[in-house]
Scaffold this motif. Sequence first.
Motif, PDB file in Angstrom:
ATOM      1  N   PRO A 158     -10.694  15.439   3.733  1.00  0.00           N
ATOM      2  CA  PRO A 158     -10.071  14.791   2.569  1.00  0.00           C
ATOM      3  C   PRO A 158     -11.070  14.024   1.713  1.00  0.00           C
ATOM      4  CG  PRO A 158      -9.683  13.472   4.522  1.00  0.00           C
ATOM      5  CD  PRO A 158     -10.472  14.683   4.975  1.00  0.00           C
ATOM      6  N   ASN A 159     -12.029  14.748   1.137  1.00  0.00           N
ATOM      7  CA  ASN A 159     -12.955  14.100   0.218  1.00  0.00           C
ATOM      8  C   ASN A 159     -12.685  14.590  -1.212  1.00  0.00           C
ATOM      9  OD1 ASN A 159     -14.030  16.703   0.163  1.00  0.00           O
ATOM     10  ND2 ASN A 159     -15.789  16.189   1.457  1.00  0.00           N
ATOM     11  N   LYS A 160     -13.364  14.014  -2.151  1.00  0.00           N
ATOM     12  CA  LYS A 160     -13.084  14.289  -3.570  1.00  0.00           C
ATOM     13  C   LYS A 160     -13.267  15.771  -3.919  1.00  0.00           C
ATOM     14  CE  LYS A 160     -14.340  12.876  -8.269  1.00  0.00           C
ATOM     15  NZ  LYS A 160     -15.223  12.023  -9.081  1.00  0.00           N
ATOM     16  N   LYS A 161     -14.351  16.376  -3.449  1.00  0.00           N
ATOM     17  CA  LYS A 161     -14.636  17.768  -3.766  1.00  0.00           C
ATOM     18  C   LYS A 161     -13.530  18.693  -3.246  1.00  0.00           C
ATOM     19  CE  LYS A 161     -18.036  21.446  -3.125  1.00  0.00           C
ATOM     20  NZ  LYS A 161     -19.325  21.835  -2.495  1.00  0.00           N
ATOM     21  N   ARG A 209      -9.863   2.565  -2.269  1.00  0.00           N
ATOM     22  CA  ARG A 209     -10.318   3.827  -2.850  1.00  0.00           C
ATOM     23  C   ARG A 209     -10.762   4.831  -1.798  1.00  0.00           C
ATOM     24  NH1 ARG A 209     -14.836   0.976  -6.391  1.00  0.00           N
ATOM     25  NH2 ARG A 209     -15.082   0.098  -4.284  1.00  0.00           N
ATOM     26  N   ASN A 210     -10.995   4.381  -0.572  1.00  0.00           N
ATOM     27  CA  ASN A 210     -11.475   5.271   0.472  1.00  0.00           C
ATOM     28  C   ASN A 210     -11.007   4.759   1.836  1.00  0.00           C
ATOM     29  OD1 ASN A 210     -13.463   3.272   1.418  1.00  0.00           O
ATOM     30  ND2 ASN A 210     -14.483   3.705  -0.536  1.00  0.00           N
ATOM     31  N   SER A 211     -11.373   5.473   2.896  1.00  0.00           N
ATOM     32  CA  SER A 211     -10.875   5.126   4.230  1.00  0.00           C
ATOM     33  C   SER A 211     -11.454   3.818   4.747  1.00  0.00           C
ATOM     34  CB  SER A 211     -11.200   6.261   5.206  1.00  0.00           C
ATOM     35  OG  SER A 211     -10.236   7.283   5.102  1.00  0.00           O
ATOM     36  N   PRO A 253      -8.497   7.511   1.215  1.00  0.00           N
ATOM     37  CA  PRO A 253      -7.845   6.429   1.953  1.00  0.00           C
ATOM     38  C   PRO A 253      -6.768   6.891   2.911  1.00  0.00           C
ATOM     39  CG  PRO A 253      -7.146   6.454  -0.352  1.00  0.00           C
ATOM     40  CD  PRO A 253      -8.278   7.414  -0.244  1.00  0.00           C
ATOM     41  N   GLU A 254      -6.244   8.111   2.727  1.00  0.00           N
ATOM     42  CA  GLU A 254      -5.140   8.572   3.567  1.00  0.00           C
ATOM     43  C   GLU A 254      -5.538   8.768   5.024  1.00  0.00           C
ATOM     44  OE1 GLU A 254      -6.870  12.251   1.471  1.00  0.00           O
ATOM     45  OE2 GLU A 254      -6.450  10.150   1.005  1.00  0.00           O
ATOM     46  N   SER A 306      -8.671  -3.323   4.677  1.00  0.00           N
ATOM     47  CA  SER A 306      -7.563  -4.056   4.056  1.00  0.00           C
ATOM     48  C   SER A 306      -6.380  -4.206   5.005  1.00  0.00           C
ATOM     49  CB  SER A 306      -7.098  -3.336   2.784  1.00  0.00           C
ATOM     50  OG  SER A 306      -6.430  -2.127   3.089  1.00  0.00           O
ATOM     51  N   ARG A 307      -6.322  -3.367   6.055  1.00  0.00           N
ATOM     52  CA  ARG A 307      -5.183  -3.391   6.969  1.00  0.00           C
ATOM     53  C   ARG A 307      -5.467  -4.149   8.263  1.00  0.00           C
ATOM     54  NH1 ARG A 307      -3.302   2.053   8.498  1.00  0.00           N
ATOM     55  NH2 ARG A 307      -1.214   1.168   8.650  1.00  0.00           N
TER      56      ARG A 307
END
Length: 316
Positions: A308-311, A122-124, A158-159, A130-131
């Motif tokens: 790159p945040n939600k807002k 869901r985020n960075s 996450p990008e 995970s990688r």
Amino acid sequence: AERYANLLGKKILIVEKRDHIAGNCYDYVDNETDILVNKYGAHLFHTNYERVWNYIQLFSNWTWYEHRVLGLINGKHVPVPVGIDTVNNLFGLNISTPEEMRYWLKKETSVSALEPAFSVPRNSEEMAMSRVGKRLYELIFHPYTIKQWAKEPSNLGPEVTARIPVRDNYDDRYFADKYQALPSRGYTKLFEKFLDHENITYKLNVDYFNIKDKMKCKDRIYFTGPIDDFYAQQKWEKLEYRSLDFERGVRMNTKFFQPLSVVNHPAAEDNYTRIVEYKHYLNQSHKPHTVFFYEHSKDGGDPYYPVPNKKNKELF
């Protein structure tokens, strides 16, 4: 503009707020060292599209260049993106095959994988864990992201960490594209060729918003500045950006200041994100001196990177 002029016979007016063409790709020769440098940070051309590669051949000769980046981590220069050499150098291992590397990554990420959210990051923070797992995340991804964005990776999309390659081999190139090169005379000369047409006129030091009501355009207007500037007159909220300061350094009678053109500095004690040494580009190694730039990430200034945040995403 070039396509409109050459293919359609249209007349084009380009209005540029800065005092030069080529935008963020603008480069110039450093007076003290005679080295071609970029004013706004290094720019590397790469593409997998043959039609793009064929098109740019029309305007410049190109010098093949495959970009490589090092990170200075725990006193060692290691390849970025993460690959076999990165892991071996940092952890004293002897991984030698892609199968061994995949097995190591699987072990490193297995603890992270126990967290249900990491199956769909869901985020960075979750993406990086995970990688590459916790150890590499804490050594590289976490401190560098905080310096670059002034935010915890858990507060960014996450990008941000998804775009950094992780490899199971010895390929230490930053990009894997088929075509990778630099314009042999620099980007400014390339843009001069783009604009070298009787139907193309460009005006420097002119703000579009100061003249837009006087313009008499018979066809189309393309606005290429920050999108929130375009909507500011409608009282829309500004996007949040990060900017850069460039601190110049010179070493006289010095072959090279650092091993490669770009060295990242994730460590918190360094107040810069990376150092770029332009002598490594375009066969300039024979010149006696060298020039390099420390890049400091900051709020305010020219808008380089939308956060790159939600807002920001919702506003965009």
